[in-house]
Design an enzyme around this catalytic site. Structure first.
Site, PDB file in Angstrom:
ATOM      1  N   LYS A 177       0.877  -1.173   0.000  1.00  0.00           N
ATOM      2  CA  LYS A 177       0.000   0.000   0.000  1.00  0.00           C
ATOM      3  C   LYS A 177       0.908   1.214   0.000  1.00  0.00           C
ATOM      4  O   LYS A 177       1.689   1.406   0.943  1.00  0.00           O
ATOM      5  CB  LYS A 177      -0.866  -0.043   1.255  1.00  0.00           C
ATOM      6  CG  LYS A 177      -1.682   1.180   1.550  1.00  0.00           C
ATOM      7  CD  LYS A 177      -2.414   0.931   2.866  1.00  0.00           C
ATOM      8  CE  LYS A 177      -3.409   1.998   3.203  1.00  0.00           C
ATOM      9  NZ  LYS A 177      -2.784   3.261   3.559  1.00  0.00           N
TER      10      LYS A 177
HETATM   11  P1  FBP Z   1      -6.588   7.346   4.412  1.00  0.00           P
HETATM   12  O1  FBP Z   1      -7.267   6.882   3.166  1.00  0.00           O
HETATM   13  O2  FBP Z   1      -7.507   8.142   5.273  1.00  0.00           O
HETATM   14  O3  FBP Z   1      -5.287   8.057   4.105  1.00  0.00           O
HETATM   15  O4  FBP Z   1      -6.277   6.038   5.269  1.00  0.00           O
HETATM   16  C1  FBP Z   1      -5.248   5.164   4.920  1.00  0.00           C
HETATM   17  C2  FBP Z   1      -4.235   5.129   6.040  1.00  0.00           C
HETATM   18  O5  FBP Z   1      -3.107   4.362   5.726  1.00  0.00           O
HETATM   19  C3  FBP Z   1      -4.804   4.643   7.358  1.00  0.00           C
HETATM   20  O6  FBP Z   1      -4.741   3.263   7.499  1.00  0.00           O
HETATM   21  C4  FBP Z   1      -3.961   5.387   8.332  1.00  0.00           C
HETATM   22  O7  FBP Z   1      -4.597   5.621   9.535  1.00  0.00           O
HETATM   23  C5  FBP Z   1      -3.695   6.676   7.637  1.00  0.00           C
HETATM   24  O8  FBP Z   1      -3.788   6.442   6.275  1.00  0.00           O
HETATM   25  C6  FBP Z   1      -2.340   7.201   7.955  1.00  0.00           C
HETATM   26  O9  FBP Z   1      -2.218   8.426   7.328  1.00  0.00           O
HETATM   27  P2  FBP Z   1      -0.910   9.289   7.433  1.00  0.00           P
HETATM   28  O10 FBP Z   1       0.108   8.431   8.095  1.00  0.00           O
HETATM   29  O11 FBP Z   1      -0.581   9.642   6.027  1.00  0.00           O
HETATM   30  O12 FBP Z   1      -1.269  10.470   8.225  1.00  0.00           O
END
Ligand code: FBP
Length: 265
Positions: A177
């Site tokens: 991811k």
């Molecule tokens: P989003 O689609 O809201 O970005 O969520 C994906 C994710 O990987 C979540 O699992 C995690 O909480 C968040 O993004 C972390 O976002 P970042 O570290 O970029 O602030």
């Protein structure tokens, strides 16, 4: 590599993970726009949409809510995670074991690796344990491949994102991811570097329907398998509308215009 096509994580080889670990990672601020989104039950209900192949949550949410949704939702156990209250170099605590996630009913596991952090070595060793335990339990492994920390000047550069996808593949993740590298061509390179590991895009902060769907369309056109997304779903008043459109773009490979028209119906 464990093929994901026959796993609950995918449908027709495509993936749409609804991520809901934000209460831990970011805190209540992520629920301010749509206060009902703080209620996990609402998000579990959203995860019953046929476009969602899995719901990614932390242990406490899984323990409290998954028993009522076992029949209707596939569970991805996000086994590590850390709050925004932590101000040190990027790192993430392992909060539940793969064995325990299996007991709770998980179908797959997720793990954040901060390549470039001063804690990368320890995190990679923790990932080894998680990946090998997941093999024992026949669960696919998704790596949140997020280069961050002292070794990383710019985590949105496409070559850094390609390196993250490659790192995920080399360490044995079934899905990487990654952040969107900015264009379809850049995403093609990321997909190529990941080899047999499927690549999915991280949703990111909330954007307009069209802008968000266009990035997803570019990922699919580039050979990506789909998306793991949180805020662009649960921060919308009508999550079902955007999921209807995503179903078209990801699983039917429809254009954004066709997807939006279908969602309007
Ligand atoms: P989003 O689609 O809201 O970005 O969520 C994906 C994710 O990987 C979540 O699992 C995690 O909480 C968040 O993004 C972390 O976002 P970042 O570290 O970029 O602030």
């Amino acid at each position: 590599m464990r093929p994901i096509d026959d796993s609950p994580l995918s449908r027709d080889g495509k993936v749409l993970i609804l991520a809901y670990d934000h209460g831990l990672e970011h805190g209540p601020v992520d629920f301010e726009d749509v206060p009902e989104s703080a209620d996990p039950e609402r998000v579990f209900d959203v995860a019953t949409h046929p476009a969602v192949t899995s719901l990614a949550v932390q242990k406490g949410v899984a323990e409290a809510y998954y028993p009522a949704y076992e029949e209707d939702v596939n569970l991805l156990a996000k086994v590590n995670g850390t709050s925004n209250l932590w101000m040190g170099e990027y790192d993430s605590a392992v909060n539940w074991s793969v064995e325990y996630a299996d007991e709770v009913g998980a179908d797959s596991v997720g793990f954040t690796l901060y390549g470039g952090s001063n804690h990368e070595v320890e995190m990679a060793e923790e990932f080894r344990d998680v990946q090998e335990a997941a093999r024992d339990h026949d669960m696919p492994v998704v790596m949140w491949a997020y280069p961050r920390g002292q070794g990383v000047k710019n985590d949105t550069k496409s070559d850094v994102i390609a390196y993250a996808a490659r790192q995920a593949m080399e360490l044995g993740a079934d899905i990487a991811k990654v952040k969107y590298p900015g264009s379809k061509a850049a995403m093609e390179h990321v997909v190529e570097m990941a080899g047999p590991t499927k690549v999915i895009m991280s949703g990111g902060s909330k954007r307009s329907d069209r802008e968000f769907l266009e990035s997803v369309e570019a990922v699919i056109d580039a050979g990506g398998a789909g998306l793991a997304v949180g805020r662009n779903i649960f921060q919308r008043e009508n999550p079902e509308y955007i999921l209807d459109a995503l179903e078209e773009v990801i699983f039917e490979e429809s254009s954004v215009d066709t997807a939006l028209a279908a969602a309007e119906e």
